[in-house]
Design a protein around this motif. Structure first.
Motif, PDB file in Angstrom:
ATOM      1  N   ASP A  19       0.852  -1.190   0.000  1.00  0.00           N
ATOM      2  CA  ASP A  19       0.000   0.000   0.000  1.00  0.00           C
ATOM      3  C   ASP A  19       0.883   1.233   0.000  1.00  0.00           C
ATOM      4  N   THR A  20       0.550   2.194  -0.862  1.00  0.00           N
ATOM      5  CA  THR A  20       1.265   3.460  -0.886  1.00  0.00           C
ATOM      6  C   THR A  20       0.273   4.581  -0.631  1.00  0.00           C
ATOM      7  N   LEU A  21       0.649   5.487   0.239  1.00  0.00           N
ATOM      8  CA  LEU A  21      -0.219   6.606   0.562  1.00  0.00           C
ATOM      9  C   LEU A  21      -0.142   7.655  -0.543  1.00  0.00           C
ATOM     10  N   LEU A  22      -1.284   8.075  -1.031  1.00  0.00           N
ATOM     11  CA  LEU A  22      -1.295   9.125  -2.053  1.00  0.00           C
ATOM     12  C   LEU A  22      -1.455  10.497  -1.409  1.00  0.00           C
ATOM     13  N   ASP A  23      -2.398  10.586  -0.478  1.00  0.00           N
ATOM     14  CA  ASP A  23      -2.613  11.879   0.168  1.00  0.00           C
ATOM     15  C   ASP A  23      -3.439  11.654   1.441  1.00  0.00           C
ATOM     16  N   ALA A  24      -3.302  12.575   2.381  1.00  0.00           N
ATOM     17  CA  ALA A  24      -4.116  12.506   3.594  1.00  0.00           C
ATOM     18  C   ALA A  24      -4.345  13.907   4.110  1.00  0.00           C
ATOM     19  N   SER A  25      -5.487  14.132   4.737  1.00  0.00           N
ATOM     20  CA  SER A  25      -5.715  15.448   5.337  1.00  0.00           C
ATOM     21  C   SER A  25      -6.421  15.306   6.680  1.00  0.00           C
ATOM     22  N   LEU A  26      -6.087  16.225   7.570  1.00  0.00           N
ATOM     23  CA  LEU A  26      -6.671  16.243   8.912  1.00  0.00           C
ATOM     24  C   LEU A  26      -6.991  17.690   9.265  1.00  0.00           C
ATOM     25  N   LYS A  27      -8.273  17.935   9.501  1.00  0.00           N
ATOM     26  CA  LYS A  27      -8.695  19.282   9.885  1.00  0.00           C
ATOM     27  C   LYS A  27      -9.489  19.161  11.182  1.00  0.00           C
ATOM     28  N   SER A  31      -8.361  24.491  12.277  1.00  0.00           N
ATOM     29  CA  SER A  31      -6.947  24.242  11.952  1.00  0.00           C
ATOM     30  C   SER A  31      -6.790  23.081  10.979  1.00  0.00           C
ATOM     31  N   LYS A  32      -6.046  23.345   9.924  1.00  0.00           N
ATOM     32  CA  LYS A  32      -5.755  22.296   8.955  1.00  0.00           C
ATOM     33  C   LYS A  32      -4.308  21.876   9.167  1.00  0.00           C
ATOM     34  N   PHE A  33      -4.073  20.590   9.349  1.00  0.00           N
ATOM     35  CA  PHE A  33      -2.724  20.132   9.673  1.00  0.00           C
ATOM     36  C   PHE A  33      -2.037  19.544   8.443  1.00  0.00           C
ATOM     37  N   ILE A  34      -0.695  19.512   8.542  1.00  0.00           N
ATOM     38  CA  ILE A  34       0.091  19.137   7.363  1.00  0.00           C
ATOM     39  C   ILE A  34       0.635  17.719   7.527  1.00  0.00           C
ATOM     40  N   LEU A  35       0.338  16.913   6.515  1.00  0.00           N
ATOM     41  CA  LEU A  35       0.828  15.537   6.510  1.00  0.00           C
ATOM     42  C   LEU A  35       2.359  15.542   6.470  1.00  0.00           C
ATOM     43  N   GLY A  36       2.966  14.724   7.331  1.00  0.00           N
ATOM     44  CA  GLY A  36       4.428  14.617   7.329  1.00  0.00           C
ATOM     45  C   GLY A  36       5.107  15.610   8.257  1.00  0.00           C
ATOM     46  N   LYS A  37       4.341  16.650   8.680  1.00  0.00           N
ATOM     47  CA  LYS A  37       4.911  17.611   9.628  1.00  0.00           C
ATOM     48  C   LYS A  37       4.128  17.567  10.937  1.00  0.00           C
ATOM     49  N   ASP A  38       2.809  17.600  10.822  1.00  0.00           N
ATOM     50  CA  ASP A  38       1.944  17.589  12.005  1.00  0.00           C
ATOM     51  C   ASP A  38       1.430  16.193  12.345  1.00  0.00           C
ATOM     52  N   PHE A  39       1.279  15.390  11.331  1.00  0.00           N
ATOM     53  CA  PHE A  39       0.710  14.046  11.566  1.00  0.00           C
ATOM     54  C   PHE A  39       1.141  13.079  10.474  1.00  0.00           C
ATOM     55  N   ILE A  40       1.027  11.804  10.780  1.00  0.00           N
ATOM     56  CA  ILE A  40       1.195  10.755   9.763  1.00  0.00           C
ATOM     57  C   ILE A  40       0.043   9.769   9.904  1.00  0.00           C
ATOM     58  N   PRO A 159      -9.088   3.494  11.332  1.00  0.00           N
ATOM     59  CA  PRO A 159      -7.975   4.266  10.778  1.00  0.00           C
ATOM     60  C   PRO A 159      -7.479   5.246  11.836  1.00  0.00           C
ATOM     61  N   TYR A 160      -6.187   5.574  11.794  1.00  0.00           N
ATOM     62  CA  TYR A 160      -5.690   6.475  12.831  1.00  0.00           C
ATOM     63  C   TYR A 160      -4.598   7.395  12.316  1.00  0.00           C
ATOM     64  N   ALA A 161      -4.481   8.529  12.978  1.00  0.00           N
ATOM     65  CA  ALA A 161      -3.416   9.480  12.694  1.00  0.00           C
ATOM     66  C   ALA A 161      -2.547   9.579  13.935  1.00  0.00           C
ATOM     67  N   ILE A 162      -1.245   9.631  13.741  1.00  0.00           N
ATOM     68  CA  ILE A 162      -0.321   9.872  14.853  1.00  0.00           C
ATOM     69  C   ILE A 162       0.061  11.345  14.781  1.00  0.00           C
ATOM     70  N   ILE A 163      -0.137  12.067  15.886  1.00  0.00           N
ATOM     71  CA  ILE A 163       0.056  13.528  15.833  1.00  0.00           C
ATOM     72  C   ILE A 163       1.221  13.980  16.712  1.00  0.00           C
ATOM     73  N   VAL A 164       1.780  15.128  16.380  1.00  0.00           N
ATOM     74  CA  VAL A 164       2.814  15.731  17.233  1.00  0.00           C
ATOM     75  C   VAL A 164       2.124  16.567  18.316  1.00  0.00           C
ATOM     76  N   ASN A 165       2.911  16.951  19.327  1.00  0.00           N
ATOM     77  CA  ASN A 165       2.312  17.595  20.489  1.00  0.00           C
ATOM     78  C   ASN A 165       1.659  18.944  20.199  1.00  0.00           C
ATOM     79  N   ASN A 166       2.166  19.657  19.198  1.00  0.00           N
ATOM     80  CA  ASN A 166       1.535  20.938  18.852  1.00  0.00           C
ATOM     81  C   ASN A 166       0.090  20.764  18.409  1.00  0.00           C
ATOM     82  N   VAL A 167      -0.172  19.667  17.691  1.00  0.00           N
ATOM     83  CA  VAL A 167      -1.547  19.386  17.273  1.00  0.00           C
ATOM     84  C   VAL A 167      -2.397  19.040  18.496  1.00  0.00           C
ATOM     85  N   ALA A 168      -1.808  18.268  19.405  1.00  0.00           N
ATOM     86  CA  ALA A 168      -2.538  17.895  20.620  1.00  0.00           C
ATOM     87  C   ALA A 168      -2.896  19.129  21.455  1.00  0.00           C
TER      88      ALA A 168
END
Ligand code: ZN
Length: 451
Positions: A19-27, A31-40, A159-168
């Motif tokens: 499986d390859t990820l094409l795109d993901a978004s979390l709002k 606040s809209k967060f950035i894949l690869g910086k704020d969450f995976i 499904p789940y997103a792992i977030i950094v503390n700033n998002v939390a």
């Protein structure tokens, strides 16, 4: 004999995928967060998703165990849940399991539980993660090769997103989050914090499945008057490949078994050319994906090319070229571990021991035959996929679990060819007897349940 229809030349292919990820978004909220910086996200968890929820329910560590429960009366049906990685502990012992080891509750186990509780997605917080490492981000964009198995209801995850503390901080407010994170870092219980966050959340991702193919290699020598019955000789031809630029040679594991199967095929072919062909058909099969989880033999046993109920036996060879350094008894240059000869068929042991006495005179060591042996060798190579279908098996093995096991140092210079030849001679004469005796091996012993 008709060439089996699932066999393309010498190969039985089977499907795999990544499986390859094409795109993901979390709002969350505005606040809209950035894949690869704020969450995976991990694309291996579910199909493409596109979901909305009005509420995030905080569920502590996301655990429900006999001594500790984060869910309690919280209703998470249709909601997104948020939890901390890890588990609560007191004086070095896990509160939920009472065990010293703190590894009972993986994220994987928690997202399965969340699914069972009725949640639709999860947000995973690591109290000490301020940024995402490059490795984490890269690894999250694709899965390893996967063998397609239907997911049982008990193994379904949200499904789940792992977030950094700033998002939390954004979700909980900064002061609330600092308090919760401090407790999580200290391993304190979090099941008394009833927090429902009324923020509109949108969470989506798209992935693409990339197909791959692998194969088992199969040849056979047709039998005479019992050609519709089969004797299998197997080994696995895969190993660990390359990591970075380091080659894992796998000379013993399982170059030794693969070459043993080929040597025996040549010998049976010579015997047939000389007018001494086997009564039963002998099938020589080397499989792939063993090191990944017995994939090739699993596929074969679920898609057999020769009927399993007419398959008298599988003799599997996985590591027969070396000496077990931990074996302190007997002759280290004249033994083999024999596994499985007391299961499924009471014919196995008699034939094995009689042929050994007549032609090989090896010390047959039954140490790994004990189903309670902690190495669980009976379940760890390809014969097991025949055994689970009721086919009698014997597994031949040298016991070499150190120091070169699954290391780049498993190289050909360490193979003891004299010892290997003696072992393969035993397997050959055992196969000879099984291919030529009047009856197939009887199946008179139930296989112990896998526990
Ligand atoms: Zn192996």
């Amino acid at each position: 004999m008709q060439h089996p229809s699932g066999l393309k030349s010498y190969q039985q292919t089977y499907p795999l995928y990544k499986d390859t990820l094409l795109d993901a978004s979390l709002k969350i909220g505005s606040s809209k967060f950035i894949l690869g910086k704020d969450f995976i996200v991990t694309p291996g968890t579910a199909d493409n998703i596109d979901l909305k929820s009005n509420q995030i329910i905080f569920i502590g560590y996301g655990i429900d165990d006999k001594n500790y429960d984060d869910y309690g009366a919280k209703n998470v049906k249709g909601k997104i849940v948020a939890f901390f990685a890890g588990e609560p502990n007191l004086n070095g012992k896990s509160l939920s399991s009472g065990l010293a080891r703190n590894a009972q509750w993986s994220t994987n186990k928690k997202v399965i539980l969340a699914k069972q509780k009725g949640a639709v997605a999860a947000i995973v917080i690591n109290a000490s993660m301020d940024t995402l490492s490059k490795t984490m981000v890269n690894n999250s964009r694709k899965t390893n090769l996967i063998y397609p198995r239907p997911v049982s209801a008990e193994a379904e995850k949200v499904p789940y997103a792992i977030i950094v503390n700033n998002v939390a901080k954004n979700i909980f407010t900064e002061s609330n989050f600092s308090e919760l994170a401090a407790k999580a870092k200290a391993g304190e219980p979090l099941n008394n914090n009833n927090i429902a966050i009324n923020l509109k959340t949108k969470f989506s991702y798209k992935k693409r499945q990339i197909p791959f193919e692998s194969s088992n290699v199969i040849g056979y020598i047709e039998g005479t008057d019992k050609k519709d019955e089969y004797v299998f000789l197997t080994g696995h031809y895969d190993h660990l490949g390359k990591r970075d630029n380091i080659i894992f040679y796998g000379a013993d594991d399982d170059g030794s078994g693969t070459t043993s199967v080929i040597e025996m095929a040549q010998t049976f072919a010579r015997a047939k050319a000389a007018g001494n062909g086997p009564r039963r058909t002998i099938v020589f099969m080397t499989v792939s994906g063993e090191e990944k989880g017995l994939w090739g033999s699993e596929y074969y046993s679920d898609h057999p090319l020769f009927p399993l109920e007419k398959t008298s036996v599988d003799l599997n060879t996985d590591m027969v070229g070396r000496t077990d350094l931990d074996r302190k008894i007997g002759d280290s240059t004249n033994y083999v571990y024999v596994v499985g000869d007391d299961k499924i068929s009471s014919d196995l042991k008699t034939i094995s021991e009689t042929q050994n006495k007549k032609y090989a005179n090896l010390e047959l060591d039954y140490k790994y035959n004990d189903p309670n042996d902690r190495q669980r060798i009976y379940y760890r190579s390809d014969h097991y996929n025949f055994a689970r279908k009721g086919v009698p098996i014997i597994f031949y093995y040298d016991g070499m679990l150190r120091p070169d096991y699954h290391q780049p140092s498993d190289t050909i210079d360490k193979i003891n060819f004299d010892l290997m030849e003696k072992r393969v001679r035993l397997i050959f004469v055992t196969a000879w007897e099984m291919a030529n005796r009047d009856n197939m091996l009887k199946r008179d012993i139930a296989l112990p349940a896998l526990n």
